[in-house]
Design an enzyme around this catalytic site. Sequence first.
Site, mmCIF file in Angstrom:
data_model
loop_
_atom_site.group_PDB
_atom_site.id
_atom_site.type_symbol
_atom_site.label_atom_id
_atom_site.label_comp_id
_atom_site.label_asym_id
_atom_site.label_seq_id
_atom_site.Cartn_x
_atom_site.Cartn_y
_atom_site.Cartn_z
ATOM 1 N N SER A 145 0.829 -1.200 0.000
ATOM 2 C CA SER A 145 0.000 0.000 0.000
ATOM 3 C C SER A 145 0.867 1.254 0.000
ATOM 4 O O SER A 145 1.667 1.455 -0.907
ATOM 5 C CB SER A 145 -0.961 -0.043 1.198
ATOM 6 O OG SER A 145 -1.970 0.912 1.047
ATOM 7 N N ASP A 148 -8.949 -3.146 -6.701
ATOM 8 C CA ASP A 148 -8.373 -2.837 -5.386
ATOM 9 C C ASP A 148 -9.418 -2.139 -4.521
ATOM 10 O O ASP A 148 -9.869 -1.039 -4.819
ATOM 11 C CB ASP A 148 -7.154 -1.935 -5.596
ATOM 12 C CG ASP A 148 -6.435 -1.589 -4.310
ATOM 13 O OD1 ASP A 148 -7.097 -1.157 -3.349
ATOM 14 O OD2 ASP A 148 -5.199 -1.737 -4.277
ATOM 15 N N HIS A 199 -6.554 -5.995 -1.413
ATOM 16 C CA HIS A 199 -5.575 -4.908 -1.302
ATOM 17 C C HIS A 199 -4.446 -5.377 -0.397
ATOM 18 O O HIS A 199 -4.689 -5.850 0.706
ATOM 19 C CB HIS A 199 -6.236 -3.663 -0.716
ATOM 20 C CG HIS A 199 -5.292 -2.508 -0.507
ATOM 21 N ND1 HIS A 199 -4.737 -1.805 -1.554
ATOM 22 C CD2 HIS A 199 -4.795 -1.936 0.621
ATOM 23 C CE1 HIS A 199 -3.957 -0.841 -1.081
ATOM 24 N NE2 HIS A 199 -3.976 -0.904 0.239
#
Length: 439
Positions: free
Chosen positions: A209, A305, A372
């Site tokens: 991330s 995502d 994600h």
Amino acid sequence: MAISTFSSLLRYRKWAKSNWLVASLGLLLIVFSLSFFLDLTSDSVPFVDHNPPITSPSDLVKLKLSSKAKERGAFCLDGSLPGYHFSKGSGSGTKSWLVHLEGGSWCNTIASCSARAMTRLGSSNYFEHEVSFQGVLSSDPSQNPDFFNWNRVKVRYCDGASFSGRPEAEFKNETRLFFRGQLIWEAIIDELLSMGMSNAKQGILTGCSAGGLASLIHCDYFRDHLPKDAFVKCVSDGGFFLNVPDVLGNPTMRSFYRDVVKLQGLDKSLDQKCVARTEPSKCMFPQEFVNNIRTPVFLLNAAYDYWQIQHVLVPASADLDKSWAKCRLNIKECDAKQMKVLHGFRSSLMGAIGKFHQNKAGGMFIDSCYSHSQMLKPVMWHSPTSTRIKNKTIAESVGDWYFNRKPVKLIDCPYPCNPYCYNRPVRFSDAASAATTNN
């Protein structure tokens, strides 16, 4: 002592109900601000697996606060020392290093950074003393076949700007917060070099991330500070954020990044070729600079995502009538019109990585899952039921690419074609609990 305590209690009891109400509302506002833009589904928050692996004591790795940070002026947002977790390599992996950068979104205002400074994403005072190393950090060869015996490091994220903020911005913005992400990055890399990484034969910089974005921003720095004859590559997991408007046509993410860059002074940390030709905040988007990175890069991203769907494509500000409420939390709840929008988001990702796809040294695994950050989650990284494309798990794909066993350019067909996807519904309660607890 007793008299002092009694006097304090009397003062507290004299508070009117309205005072308590104001204090409670203030706390709720802080929690809400954190839950909205903190990356609460990053590797810093535990993944709820239906069949969670048993964690043995050997998988728990202790926190170490940086010994070089203070002399370098490298501090978390609140002024505390940054830290990391280190698991020493063994056997054939003693001269191989895997450095993983933790994720956790960003803060773009003094208020949001101040709130963040009271959490584990802004202060080492809230770091866990031990964390479980799973997925790409695991020491179990059945879970992590290629990197299980390497020196493995998890660098904690406490600056709010992808390890890229600079102290000059503190004076400019007249704040007592510490914008020292770049210094944290440099201090910890220097410390790892002194611990043996200066003799590395193999190295990988990874991140999830916001940490995945940081692994791209700092990829060449990592390469340049390891021995010239070392075999070095970078892997970004869930870090390819798109510069696309939300469903109302507003540039939500672009505006957010502009605030982050301005507040924390990121322009000197970003790709300088990109900064020279465009607005610095645009250089937070990997599509603007990934082709400038000299070191081989692997992109691991979900085409659907869910963090980007909820914060970039359909942020709360673009869904005031709640027509996307169910869909943005669970892709299985999306109607045909909404799925068309999500497929359009996937098409935007395909367009953004188009030129990178031609890079012979690069690799990619773009699945069609509603997920994600996948590297630290065993159920996604490498297990009998983990995500696959062409019958290859993410771990196998990254390993094949890193060791040059074969080229890896895997792009999944559109949702819902992949039966291996772990499409986890996301609940608002997940976000709220993650914002207020140290999981």
